[in-house]
Design a protein around this motif. Structure first.
Motif, PDB file in Angstrom:
ATOM      1  N   ALA A  32      37.097  21.837  46.861  1.00  0.00           N
ATOM      2  CA  ALA A  32      38.178  22.573  47.357  1.00  0.00           C
ATOM      3  C   ALA A  32      38.476  23.830  46.597  1.00  0.00           C
ATOM      4  N   PHE A  33      38.758  23.601  45.154  1.00  0.00           N
ATOM      5  CA  PHE A  33      38.860  24.220  44.162  1.00  0.00           C
ATOM      6  C   PHE A  33      37.951  25.524  44.042  1.00  0.00           C
ATOM      7  N   ALA A  34      36.746  24.932  44.095  1.00  0.00           N
ATOM      8  CA  ALA A  34      35.471  26.091  43.978  1.00  0.00           C
ATOM      9  C   ALA A  34      35.615  27.131  45.119  1.00  0.00           C
ATOM     10  N   THR A  35      36.258  26.622  46.340  1.00  0.00           N
ATOM     11  CA  THR A  35      35.890  27.451  47.510  1.00  0.00           C
ATOM     12  C   THR A  35      37.260  28.334  47.447  1.00  0.00           C
ATOM     13  N   ALA A  36      38.428  27.796  47.008  1.00  0.00           N
ATOM     14  CA  ALA A  36      39.313  28.644  46.828  1.00  0.00           C
ATOM     15  C   ALA A  36      39.466  29.685  45.912  1.00  0.00           C
ATOM     16  N   VAL A  37      38.722  29.532  44.770  1.00  0.00           N
ATOM     17  CA  VAL A  37      38.578  30.296  43.726  1.00  0.00           C
ATOM     18  C   VAL A  37      37.475  31.536  44.376  1.00  0.00           C
ATOM     19  N   ALA A  38      36.484  30.987  44.845  1.00  0.00           N
ATOM     20  CA  ALA A  38      35.497  32.007  45.485  1.00  0.00           C
ATOM     21  C   ALA A  38      36.165  32.723  46.832  1.00  0.00           C
ATOM     22  N   ALA A  39      36.953  32.290  47.664  1.00  0.00           N
ATOM     23  CA  ALA A  39      37.449  32.930  48.526  1.00  0.00           C
ATOM     24  C   ALA A  39      38.612  33.917  48.154  1.00  0.00           C
ATOM     25  N   GLY A  40      39.429  33.634  46.910  1.00  0.00           N
ATOM     26  CA  GLY A  40      40.275  34.618  46.457  1.00  0.00           C
ATOM     27  C   GLY A  40      39.567  35.824  46.023  1.00  0.00           C
ATOM     28  N   TRP A  41      38.282  35.479  45.048  1.00  0.00           N
ATOM     29  CA  TRP A  41      37.699  36.498  44.551  1.00  0.00           C
ATOM     30  C   TRP A  41      37.021  37.378  45.710  1.00  0.00           C
ATOM     31  N   ALA A  42      36.605  37.003  46.769  1.00  0.00           N
ATOM     32  CA  ALA A  42      35.958  37.410  47.779  1.00  0.00           C
ATOM     33  C   ALA A  42      36.744  38.645  48.430  1.00  0.00           C
ATOM     34  N   LEU A  43      37.949  37.778  48.868  1.00  0.00           N
ATOM     35  CA  LEU A  43      38.837  38.526  49.710  1.00  0.00           C
ATOM     36  C   LEU A  43      39.608  39.582  48.933  1.00  0.00           C
ATOM     37  N   ALA A  44      39.862  39.415  47.671  1.00  0.00           N
ATOM     38  CA  ALA A  44      40.440  40.408  46.987  1.00  0.00           C
ATOM     39  C   ALA A  44      39.664  41.606  46.681  1.00  0.00           C
ATOM     40  N   GLY A  45      38.322  41.337  46.374  1.00  0.00           N
ATOM     41  CA  GLY A  45      37.268  42.523  46.191  1.00  0.00           C
ATOM     42  C   GLY A  45      37.089  43.146  47.625  1.00  0.00           C
ATOM     43  N   LEU A  46      37.164  42.413  48.891  1.00  0.00           N
ATOM     44  CA  LEU A  46      37.021  43.057  50.052  1.00  0.00           C
ATOM     45  C   LEU A  46      38.218  44.174  50.353  1.00  0.00           C
ATOM     46  N   LEU A  47      39.510  43.510  49.930  1.00  0.00           N
ATOM     47  CA  LEU A  47      40.526  44.628  50.159  1.00  0.00           C
ATOM     48  C   LEU A  47      40.850  45.526  49.028  1.00  0.00           C
ATOM     49  N   ASN A  48      40.074  45.420  47.945  1.00  0.00           N
ATOM     50  CA  ASN A  48      40.411  46.239  46.854  1.00  0.00           C
ATOM     51  C   ASN A  48      41.809  46.083  46.103  1.00  0.00           C
ATOM     52  N   LEU A  49      41.890  44.722  46.035  1.00  0.00           N
ATOM     53  CA  LEU A  49      43.495  44.499  45.498  1.00  0.00           C
ATOM     54  C   LEU A  49      43.522  44.590  44.045  1.00  0.00           C
ATOM     55  N   GLY A  50      42.482  44.856  43.126  1.00  0.00           N
ATOM     56  CA  GLY A  50      42.442  44.735  41.841  1.00  0.00           C
ATOM     57  C   GLY A  50      42.505  43.210  41.124  1.00  0.00           C
ATOM     58  N   ASP A  51      42.558  43.137  40.002  1.00  0.00           N
ATOM     59  CA  ASP A  51      42.757  41.966  39.115  1.00  0.00           C
ATOM     60  C   ASP A  51      43.845  41.455  39.463  1.00  0.00           C
ATOM     61  N   VAL A  52      45.022  41.806  39.446  1.00  0.00           N
ATOM     62  CA  VAL A  52      46.169  41.102  39.881  1.00  0.00           C
ATOM     63  C   VAL A  52      46.074  40.392  41.108  1.00  0.00           C
ATOM     64  N   GLY A  53      45.708  41.260  42.093  1.00  0.00           N
ATOM     65  CA  GLY A  53      45.617  40.577  43.494  1.00  0.00           C
ATOM     66  C   GLY A  53      44.424  39.509  43.686  1.00  0.00           C
ATOM     67  N   GLU A  54      43.505  39.664  42.708  1.00  0.00           N
ATOM     68  CA  GLU A  54      42.578  38.611  42.726  1.00  0.00           C
ATOM     69  C   GLU A  54      43.251  37.310  42.153  1.00  0.00           C
ATOM     70  N   TYR A  55      43.862  37.501  41.185  1.00  0.00           N
ATOM     71  CA  TYR A  55      44.382  36.311  40.541  1.00  0.00           C
ATOM     72  C   TYR A  55      45.158  35.460  41.572  1.00  0.00           C
ATOM     73  N   ALA A  56      46.234  36.630  41.974  1.00  0.00           N
ATOM     74  CA  ALA A  56      47.052  36.038  42.760  1.00  0.00           C
ATOM     75  C   ALA A  56      46.584  35.025  44.006  1.00  0.00           C
ATOM     76  N   LEU A  57      45.595  35.662  44.733  1.00  0.00           N
ATOM     77  CA  LEU A  57      44.904  35.087  45.881  1.00  0.00           C
ATOM     78  C   LEU A  57      44.120  33.628  45.329  1.00  0.00           C
ATOM     79  N   MET A  58      43.698  33.742  44.077  1.00  0.00           N
ATOM     80  CA  MET A  58      42.983  32.672  43.608  1.00  0.00           C
ATOM     81  C   MET A  58      44.000  31.462  43.404  1.00  0.00           C
ATOM     82  N   GLY A  59      45.205  32.008  42.749  1.00  0.00           N
ATOM     83  CA  GLY A  59      46.280  30.850  42.559  1.00  0.00           C
ATOM     84  C   GLY A  59      46.775  30.533  44.029  1.00  0.00           C
ATOM     85  N   LEU A  60      47.020  31.240  44.927  1.00  0.00           N
ATOM     86  CA  LEU A  60      47.546  30.926  46.081  1.00  0.00           C
ATOM     87  C   LEU A  60      46.658  29.919  46.897  1.00  0.00           C
ATOM     88  N   PHE A  61      45.328  30.370  46.758  1.00  0.00           N
ATOM     89  CA  PHE A  61      44.417  29.277  47.591  1.00  0.00           C
ATOM     90  C   PHE A  61      44.143  28.050  46.803  1.00  0.00           C
TER      91      PHE A  61
END
Length: 85
Positions: A32-61
């Motif tokens: 579950a944690f591996a999927t959460a981190v990968a999903a946060g990384w992929a979604l942030a990259g897809l939406l061009n959210l930058g590092d802060v958005g990437e970490y925020a999504l990883m934390g949320l997931f």
């Protein structure tokens, strides 16, 4: 004498069930944690959210993954406790 052997087998069986539940929970939590981190990384990259958005999504997931792991553990303990062998 037979009662003490029966009590000993119940303790051994309960300990084995607890080990099984903990092992399965560790596996589910890791996935579950591996999927959460990968999903946060992929979604942030897809939406061009930058590092802060990437970490925020990883934390949320990861919070969602922690909740799922906790619920899985509680349900697994309840099921193992209800089994009669």
């Amino acid at each position: 004498m037979a009662g003490s052997q029966e009590a000993g087998s119940k303790v051994a069986r309960h300990g084995g069930n607890l080990f099984t539940v903990l092992s399965a929970t560790a596996l589910i939590a890791t996935e579950a944690f591996a999927t959460a981190v990968a999903a946060g990384w992929a979604l942030a990259g897809l939406l061009n959210l930058g590092d802060v958005g990437e970490y925020a999504l990883m934390g949320l997931f990861s919070l969602a993954a922690a909740y799922v792991s906790f619920v899985y553990f509680r349900r697994a303990v309840r099921v193992e406790a209800s089994l009669v062998v």
